[in-house]
Structure formats: structure tokens, C-alpha cells
Design a protein around this motif. Structure first.
Motif, PDB file in Angstrom:
ATOM      1  N   GLY A 182      -6.355 -10.007   4.909  1.00 49.90           N
ATOM      2  CA  GLY A 182      -6.139  -8.861   4.476  1.00 49.90           C
ATOM      3  C   GLY A 182      -7.329  -7.851   5.222  1.00 49.90           C
ATOM      4  N   TRP A 183      -7.070  -7.302   5.727  1.00 50.78           N
ATOM      5  CA  TRP A 183      -7.856  -5.552   5.690  1.00 50.78           C
ATOM      6  C   TRP A 183      -7.506  -4.314   5.488  1.00 50.78           C
ATOM      7  N   THR A 184      -8.085  -3.107   4.381  1.00 49.11           N
ATOM      8  CA  THR A 184      -7.260  -2.152   4.152  1.00 49.11           C
ATOM      9  C   THR A 184      -8.737  -1.081   4.236  1.00 49.11           C
ATOM     10  N   PRO A 185      -8.658  -0.021   4.927  1.00 54.51           N
ATOM     11  CA  PRO A 185      -9.330   0.507   5.246  1.00 54.51           C
ATOM     12  C   PRO A 185     -10.097   1.806   4.536  1.00 54.51           C
ATOM     13  N   ASN A 186     -10.942   2.143   4.142  1.00 56.14           N
ATOM     14  CA  ASN A 186     -11.364   2.215   3.220  1.00 56.14           C
ATOM     15  C   ASN A 186     -11.319   4.096   3.216  1.00 56.14           C
ATOM     16  N   ALA A 187     -10.898   4.379   4.796  1.00 55.68           N
ATOM     17  CA  ALA A 187     -10.981   5.974   5.556  1.00 55.68           C
ATOM     18  C   ALA A 187      -9.365   6.372   4.966  1.00 55.68           C
ATOM     19  N   THR A 188      -9.162   7.710   5.303  1.00 55.43           N
ATOM     20  CA  THR A 188      -7.107   7.471   4.995  1.00 55.43           C
ATOM     21  C   THR A 188      -6.634   7.891   6.569  1.00 55.43           C
ATOM     22  N   GLY A 189      -5.438   7.919   6.739  1.00 55.87           N
ATOM     23  CA  GLY A 189      -5.183   7.746   8.372  1.00 55.87           C
ATOM     24  C   GLY A 189      -5.192   6.786   8.997  1.00 55.87           C
ATOM     25  N   MET A 229      -7.219   5.131  -1.959  1.00 60.01           N
ATOM     26  CA  MET A 229      -8.245   4.539  -2.264  1.00 60.01           C
ATOM     27  C   MET A 229      -8.837   5.364  -3.836  1.00 60.01           C
ATOM     28  N   LYS A 230      -8.808   6.489  -3.075  1.00 59.98           N
ATOM     29  CA  LYS A 230      -9.346   7.340  -4.262  1.00 59.98           C
ATOM     30  C   LYS A 230      -9.109   7.358  -5.198  1.00 59.98           C
ATOM     31  N   ASP A 231      -7.645   7.020  -5.858  1.00 56.94           N
ATOM     32  CA  ASP A 231      -7.440   6.788  -6.756  1.00 56.94           C
ATOM     33  C   ASP A 231      -8.379   5.244  -7.455  1.00 56.94           C
ATOM     34  N   LEU A 232      -7.861   4.054  -6.713  1.00 56.19           N
ATOM     35  CA  LEU A 232      -8.743   3.215  -7.231  1.00 56.19           C
ATOM     36  C   LEU A 232     -10.676   2.959  -7.698  1.00 56.19           C
ATOM     37  N   ARG A 233     -10.891   4.010  -6.788  1.00 58.33           N
ATOM     38  CA  ARG A 233     -12.226   4.316  -7.068  1.00 58.33           C
ATOM     39  C   ARG A 233     -12.334   5.072  -7.743  1.00 58.33           C
ATOM     40  N   GLY A 234     -11.292   5.783  -8.250  1.00 62.87           N
ATOM     41  CA  GLY A 234     -12.200   7.095 -10.197  1.00 62.87           C
ATOM     42  C   GLY A 234     -10.623   6.116 -11.256  1.00 62.87           C
ATOM     43  N   LEU A 235     -11.126   5.117 -10.751  1.00 62.31           N
ATOM     44  CA  LEU A 235     -10.055   4.694 -11.896  1.00 62.31           C
ATOM     45  C   LEU A 235     -10.829   5.095 -13.526  1.00 62.31           C
ATOM     46  N   PRO A 236     -10.099   4.963 -14.799  1.00 61.74           N
ATOM     47  CA  PRO A 236     -11.653   4.892 -15.787  1.00 61.74           C
ATOM     48  C   PRO A 236     -12.082   3.840 -16.300  1.00 61.74           C
ATOM     49  N   SER A 237     -13.198   3.559 -16.950  1.00 67.41           N
ATOM     50  CA  SER A 237     -13.719   2.516 -16.908  1.00 67.41           C
ATOM     51  C   SER A 237     -14.360   2.190 -18.082  1.00 67.41           C
ATOM     52  N   ASP A 238     -13.120   3.528 -18.778  1.00 70.74           N
ATOM     53  CA  ASP A 238     -13.222   2.954 -20.381  1.00 70.74           C
ATOM     54  C   ASP A 238     -11.932   2.043 -21.238  1.00 70.74           C
ATOM     55  N   PRO A 239     -11.345   0.898 -21.309  1.00 62.69           N
ATOM     56  CA  PRO A 239     -10.283   0.237 -21.186  1.00 62.69           C
ATOM     57  C   PRO A 239      -9.452   0.668 -22.128  1.00 62.69           C
ATOM     58  N   ALA A 240      -9.446   2.136 -22.816  1.00 62.28           N
ATOM     59  CA  ALA A 240      -8.123   2.733 -23.768  1.00 62.28           C
ATOM     60  C   ALA A 240      -7.760   3.650 -22.510  1.00 62.28           C
ATOM     61  N   LYS A 241      -8.529   4.055 -21.922  1.00 67.87           N
ATOM     62  CA  LYS A 241      -8.140   4.999 -20.938  1.00 67.87           C
ATOM     63  C   LYS A 241      -7.790   4.550 -19.436  1.00 67.87           C
ATOM     64  N   LEU A 242      -8.409   3.263 -19.262  1.00 68.76           N
ATOM     65  CA  LEU A 242      -7.606   3.066 -18.291  1.00 68.76           C
ATOM     66  C   LEU A 242      -5.967   2.132 -18.327  1.00 68.76           C
ATOM     67  N   LYS A 243      -6.072   1.843 -19.514  1.00 70.31           N
ATOM     68  CA  LYS A 243      -4.732   1.010 -20.254  1.00 70.31           C
ATOM     69  C   LYS A 243      -3.756   2.454 -20.562  1.00 70.31           C
ATOM     70  N   GLY A 286       0.117   7.621   4.788  1.00 74.29           N
ATOM     71  CA  GLY A 286      -1.214   8.407   5.590  1.00 74.29           C
ATOM     72  C   GLY A 286      -2.083   8.134   4.593  1.00 74.29           C
ATOM     73  N   ASP A 287      -2.384   7.230   3.262  1.00 75.37           N
ATOM     74  CA  ASP A 287      -3.414   6.942   2.558  1.00 75.37           C
ATOM     75  C   ASP A 287      -3.584   5.789   1.141  1.00 75.37           C
ATOM     76  N   LYS A 288      -1.531   5.670   1.123  1.00 73.58           N
ATOM     77  CA  LYS A 288      -1.947   4.723  -0.202  1.00 73.58           C
ATOM     78  C   LYS A 288      -1.639   3.523   0.599  1.00 73.58           C
ATOM     79  N   VAL A 289      -2.396   2.818  -0.429  1.00 72.46           N
ATOM     80  CA  VAL A 289      -3.015   1.643  -0.314  1.00 72.46           C
ATOM     81  C   VAL A 289      -2.940   0.728  -1.034  1.00 72.46           C
ATOM     82  N   PHE A 290      -2.704   0.579  -2.037  1.00 72.77           N
ATOM     83  CA  PHE A 290      -2.090  -0.517  -3.126  1.00 72.77           C
ATOM     84  C   PHE A 290      -0.989   0.031  -4.057  1.00 72.77           C
ATOM     85  N   TRP A 291      -0.451  -1.044  -4.594  1.00 72.64           N
ATOM     86  CA  TRP A 291       0.403  -0.786  -6.225  1.00 72.64           C
ATOM     87  C   TRP A 291      -0.182  -1.104  -7.212  1.00 72.64           C
ATOM     88  N   LEU A 292      -0.332  -0.389  -8.049  1.00 77.77           N
ATOM     89  CA  LEU A 292      -1.359  -0.731  -9.524  1.00 77.77           C
ATOM     90  C   LEU A 292       0.735   0.602 -10.654  1.00 77.77           C
TER      91      LEU A 292
END
Length: 376
Positions: free
Chosen positions: A143-150, A224-238, A212-218
Motif C-alpha cells: 500500500g501507498w498512502t499519500p502524505n499530502a491531502t487530496g 495524516m495530520k491527526d496521526l502525526r499529531g497524536l500525543p506522545s504521553d501514554p495516558a493522553k494517547l489512551k 479528501g484527507d482521511k487515510v486510516f481508521w483508528l
């Protein structure tokens, strides 16, 4: 019918016409047998992008080749027993192992590129109804998922063919006339699905990003912006992930599921094949370390022959069966290797397999950024 239409045709009617992301559909089609029909596609208010390899365990019976554990000789593929602890060796706790992996994962290189590129091997074990033997089928997914939207998501599937699972199965298959086409039952389908012993042509498709911008299901569709901006604190991530938890499985609102196994399912892709930062990958390990229901199993070999450590939760299936959902990782690097389901208690769709059998798996071969555009 072109490949994308074939994928869409496999979608159960009760799920309606909401678009589903390309990478997720590949996983959903391949992980076809892990639960009964009522469940690898959930009812969702939002669409999943189609080639998502980042979420384990959507559970729908569909007429696309699911895949199997490799090898033709020996015994039924089994999860290796943990090696006995040496009298002089200090055995780390599950929490210590996960925290160590978290530290290693957080130090992985970040990288960037035009596409997030993944390659994996999917395997599933089938019992051939009334034939007295089992077969395994494999397919390579990319699979190839684009970094850019659209842009478009791209994906390819290369069916590699079915074959008897063990030497005994091969003998029974030969006694049956060595059929090149092997029908297997698919729950909820009036006719069996046919596996072939020969590799089939690879097909490649592409589809626009959902909205136009959804790339994964979580737990819900994310950008992609959501994924790259996820919290790195485990409690906040949970907490971020649990905002999508509604008390049922990822696959069906009619199947209750506790928060821990739900969180485990949703989090697997953070470690194996989603384009999150190394710090978030480390946070996912630390988050799992705090779950009371998670076990750690050392000295596990995945279907590609790579040795690692597994973190696992148990899930009940309809028909009184129990599966162990395992995430296998390299303890030395914190890299995710594979996700597999092991039969703990036979029942339902796994009634033909004895406890300890690795029933299906997805081994991640590559996951990283690239600037190379896929060819059509």
C-alpha cells in the motif's frame, strides 16, 4: 469486473454504501474468518480508507482469498511454547519488557516522504469441509498512502496460492486427486469460496482519499495530520483513543467488547505499520504496559521465521471459542513484526483447529516513507 469493484462487491449489504478506505478493506477482506458473520466489517458512521493495513481484526466473511500459515511439511503451525527460564537468568516482567521496547521504539528514525509505503504477507489456515485436510493460502499486500491531502491511495494484492498445511494434509490432498481448485466454506455465503493452488495475477488499484484527507481508521477515520499529531504521553494517547470507544467491538455494535481488548485491537497499527512518530510508537508500548489484561510471551517465531516477543490479549468468539490476539515485536529495536491469532479454545469457526494453532497472521515486511510513486 475490475479489482476495486471486486472489493466493493464483497462488502456485506447490511453495511450500506458508506465509503470504506482502501487499506482497511484489504485487511478486512483478508481477515475474513476470525468471527462469525454477525461481526472483519463494523457498522461505522464514518468511512475507513481502503488499503489500511494498520488495524487488526475486522471480521467479515467475504469472497476474497484470506491467507495462511506458510510451509508444507511438519505439523500444524503452532505458536512456540515459551522457552524455560534459566536458573541464572532474571526474568523480566511483562511491564518491564514493554517499557524496554517503548524506549527502543521511541529512538527509531522518523523520516518523511511523499507516500507511506507498507508491504505485508497475509496468511490464514483453512479446514477443507468434508475432505479431511487443511490448506494454507498466502497473499502479498502493498500500500501507498499519500502524505499530502487530496491525492489517491494505492494498493496491490498478489495471491500466492493455497497449499496443504502439513505433510499429513498433503497426503490427504493427494489422495483426493491433488485438486488445483479447493472450495472452502465462507460463513454467510450460500456458495463456497474457491482457493487455487497456483499464484494468481497481481492486481493494483487506487482510490481518492475519503473526504479528501482521511487515510486510516483508528477507532474513527483520521487524517495524516491527526496521526502525526497524536500525543506522545501514554495516558493522553489512551484517552484520545478511548473517545471512540462505545462498549462494543471494532466490527459490530451487537458484539460487546471490554475497553482493554478494544484498545489493543485499535493500537496494533500504531506499533506495526501506521505513519506515527517514533515517540507515539513508544507511547503505544507504554500504554499497553499499563493494561492489566495484557500478557507477554517471549521467544515467539512469526510466520516469516523472525523471532520476537509477543504482547497478547484473549478474545472470546461466538461458538464458545477463544482466540489469543498477538502482536509480535522485535524487543531489541521496538519494531512491530506481525499480528497473529492463536487458537486457545476450539469453537465456532476455529472448531477444526486444536489449541495452539496459529490460525491467521499478518507479517509486516516493510513500513516507511518513500518518494517513489506506485506504478499503475
Amino acid at each position: 469486473m475490475n479489482p476495486i469493484d471486486e472489493l466493493r462487491a464483497a462488502r456485506p449489504a447490511h453495511l450500506g454504501d458508506a465509503p470504506v478506505d482502501t487499506r482497511t478493506r484489504t485487511r478486512e477482506l483478508s481477515y475474513a474468518m476470525s468471527q462469525p458473520r454477525s461481526a472483519r466489517l463494523p457498522r461505522r458512521g464514518a468511512a475507513r480508507p481502503l488499503w489500511s493495513l494498520g488495524l487488526a481484526a475486522a471480521v467479515t466473511a467475504v469472497a476474497v482469498v484470506a491467507v495462511a500459515v506458510s510451509g508444507t511439511g511438519g505439523t500444524t503451525p503452532r505458536a512456540p511454547d515459551p522457552a524455560p527460564a534459566s536458573a541464572s537468568k532474571v526474568r523480566l516482567s511483562a511491564r518491564d519488557i514493554l517499557l524496554t521496547a517503548a524506549a527502543k521504539a521511541a529512538r527509531q528514525p522518523a523520516g518523511t516522504g511523499a507516500y507511506w509505503h507498507t508491504v505485508s504477507m497475509r496468511r490464514t489456515l483453512f479446514a477443507v469441509d468434508g475432505a479431511g485436510y487443511r490448506v494454507m493460502d498466502r497473499q502479498r499486500e502493498e500500500g501507498w498512502t499519500p502524505n499530502a491531502t487530496g491525492g489517491d491511495q494505492w494498493g496491490s494484492i498478489k495471491p500466492l496460492g493455497a497449499r496443504p498445511a502439513t505433510a499429513a494434509d498433503e497426503e490427504a490432498w493427494k489422495q483426493a486427486g491433488s485438486p488445483a481448485e479447493i472450495p472452502v466454506k465462507v460463513p454467510g455465503k450460500p456458495r463456497p469460496m474457491t482457493l487455487t493452488t497456483s499464484p494468481r495475477k497481481k492486481f493494483t488499484g487506487r482510490t481518492p482519499l475519503v473526504d479528501g484527507d482521511k487515510v486510516f481508521w483508528l477507532g474513527r477515520n483520521v487524517t495524516m495530520k491527526d496521526l502525526r499529531g497524536l500525543p506522545s504521553d501514554p495516558a493522553k494517547l489512551k484517552a484520545w483513543l478511548l473517545r471512540s470507544y462505545e462498549g462494543h467491538s471494532t466490527e459490530s455494535s451487537s458484539d460487546p467488547m471490554a475497553a482493554d481488548p478494544w484498545l489493543f485491537r485499535v493500537s496494533i497499527g500504531l506499533i506495526t505499520d501506521m505513519p506515527v512518530t517514533p515517540q507515539v510508537r513508544g507511547a503505544a508500548f507504554r500504554m499497553l504496559a499499563d493494561l492489566d489484561t495484557v500478557d507477554v510471551i517471549e521467544n515467539v517465531t512469526d510466520a516469516e521465521g523472525r523471532q520476537g516477543t509477543a504482547v497478547a490479549v484473549r478474545e472470546r468468539t461466538k461458538g464458545s471459542g477463544v482466540l489469543e490476539n498477538r502482536l509480535i515485536f522485535d524487543q531489541a529495536t521496538g519494531r512491530g513484526l506481525a499480528n497473529e491469532n492463536v487458537v486457545v479454545k476450539s469453537g465456532g469457526l476455529q472448531s477444526a483447529f486444536e489449541p495452539g494453532t496459529v490460525w491467521n497472521s499478518q507479517a509486516v515486511l516493510e513500513a516507511g516513507w518513500t518518494d517513489s510513486k506506485p506504478s499503475s
